[in-house]
Design a protein around this motif. Structure first.
Motif, PDB file in Angstrom:
ATOM      1  N   UNK A  77      31.219  32.997  29.119  1.00 21.55           N
ATOM      2  CA  UNK A  77      32.432  33.893  28.610  1.00 21.55           C
ATOM      3  C   UNK A  77      32.772  34.619  29.856  1.00 21.55           C
ATOM      4  N   UNK A  78      31.792  35.220  30.298  1.00 21.51           N
ATOM      5  CA  UNK A  78      31.946  36.157  31.677  1.00 21.51           C
ATOM      6  C   UNK A  78      32.580  35.403  32.743  1.00 21.51           C
ATOM      7  N   UNK A  79      31.812  34.053  32.939  1.00 18.14           N
ATOM      8  CA  UNK A  79      32.489  33.110  33.821  1.00 18.14           C
ATOM      9  C   UNK A  79      34.004  32.561  33.490  1.00 18.14           C
ATOM     10  N   UNK A  80      34.527  32.557  32.371  1.00 21.39           N
ATOM     11  CA  UNK A  80      35.598  32.085  32.003  1.00 21.39           C
ATOM     12  C   UNK A  80      36.740  33.155  32.301  1.00 21.39           C
ATOM     13  N   UNK A  81      36.338  34.232  31.906  1.00 18.42           N
ATOM     14  CA  UNK A  81      37.179  35.359  32.152  1.00 18.42           C
ATOM     15  C   UNK A  81      37.270  35.684  33.738  1.00 18.42           C
ATOM     16  N   UNK A  82      36.384  35.541  34.489  1.00 23.28           N
ATOM     17  CA  UNK A  82      36.423  35.643  35.675  1.00 23.28           C
ATOM     18  C   UNK A  82      37.313  34.789  36.314  1.00 23.28           C
ATOM     19  N   UNK A  83      37.338  33.396  36.078  1.00 24.44           N
ATOM     20  CA  UNK A  83      38.221  32.575  36.232  1.00 24.44           C
ATOM     21  C   UNK A  83      39.452  32.676  36.024  1.00 24.44           C
ATOM     22  N   UNK A  84      39.881  33.258  34.834  1.00 27.02           N
ATOM     23  CA  UNK A  84      41.019  33.605  34.474  1.00 27.02           C
ATOM     24  C   UNK A  84      41.727  34.720  35.166  1.00 27.02           C
ATOM     25  N   UNK A  85      40.982  35.726  35.428  1.00 27.52           N
ATOM     26  CA  UNK A  85      41.333  36.805  36.196  1.00 27.52           C
ATOM     27  C   UNK A  85      41.654  36.325  37.799  1.00 27.52           C
ATOM     28  N   UNK A  86      40.882  35.409  38.407  1.00 27.82           N
ATOM     29  CA  UNK A  86      40.849  35.158  39.801  1.00 27.82           C
ATOM     30  C   UNK A  86      41.905  34.033  40.169  1.00 27.82           C
ATOM     31  N   UNK A  87      42.405  32.874  38.901  1.00 28.66           N
ATOM     32  CA  UNK A  87      43.171  31.927  39.342  1.00 28.66           C
ATOM     33  C   UNK A  87      44.319  31.783  38.481  1.00 28.66           C
ATOM     34  N   UNK A  88      44.253  31.895  37.156  1.00 24.21           N
ATOM     35  CA  UNK A  88      45.178  31.591  36.190  1.00 24.21           C
ATOM     36  C   UNK A  88      46.283  32.816  36.160  1.00 24.21           C
ATOM     37  N   UNK A  89      45.873  33.763  36.160  1.00 24.45           N
ATOM     38  CA  UNK A  89      46.855  35.085  36.313  1.00 24.45           C
ATOM     39  C   UNK A  89      47.545  34.912  37.700  1.00 24.45           C
ATOM     40  N   UNK A  90      47.115  34.931  38.636  1.00 22.65           N
ATOM     41  CA  UNK A  90      47.855  35.168  39.869  1.00 22.65           C
ATOM     42  C   UNK A  90      48.693  33.753  39.728  1.00 22.65           C
ATOM     43  N   UNK A  91      48.303  32.740  39.374  1.00 16.78           N
ATOM     44  CA  UNK A  91      49.064  31.467  39.428  1.00 16.78           C
ATOM     45  C   UNK A  91      50.426  31.662  38.596  1.00 16.78           C
ATOM     46  N   UNK A  92      50.345  32.466  37.460  1.00 17.76           N
ATOM     47  CA  UNK A  92      51.539  32.623  36.478  1.00 17.76           C
ATOM     48  C   UNK A  92      52.313  33.531  37.093  1.00 17.76           C
ATOM     49  N   UNK A  93      52.203  34.400  38.099  1.00 24.48           N
ATOM     50  CA  UNK A  93      52.872  35.400  38.595  1.00 24.48           C
ATOM     51  C   UNK A  93      53.641  35.064  39.611  1.00 24.48           C
ATOM     52  N   UNK A  94      53.306  33.465  40.239  1.00 29.06           N
ATOM     53  CA  UNK A  94      53.888  33.006  41.403  1.00 29.06           C
ATOM     54  C   UNK A  94      55.389  32.327  41.012  1.00 29.06           C
ATOM     55  N   UNK A  95      55.611  32.343  39.703  1.00 26.62           N
ATOM     56  CA  UNK A  95      56.933  31.708  39.178  1.00 26.62           C
ATOM     57  C   UNK A  95      57.909  32.398  38.958  1.00 26.62           C
TER      58      UNK A  95
END
Length: 49
Positions: A31-49
């Motif tokens: 769970x900690x790994x998934x949250x970290x990946x979400x914060x590091x990659x998914x959220x910044x990717x969503x803000x590029x649009x």
């Protein structure tokens, strides 16, 4: 020869990698790994649009 170590018996010392862990600890780590990946990659990717 005198033993002046601060520990009663250094051969009985247990370090973290030697201790057993169960499914609960694995789940928390995943769970900690998934949250970290979400914060590091998914959220910044969503803000590029």
């Amino acid at each position: 020869m005198d033993d002046h170590s601060h520990e009663p018996d250094p051969d009985k010392r247990v370090t973290a990698p030697m201790q057993e862990f169960g499914g609960r600890e694995v789940g928390i780590g995943a769970a900690v790994t998934l949250i970290g990946l979400l914060i590091a990659y998914v959220i910044p990717f969503l803000f590029t649009f």
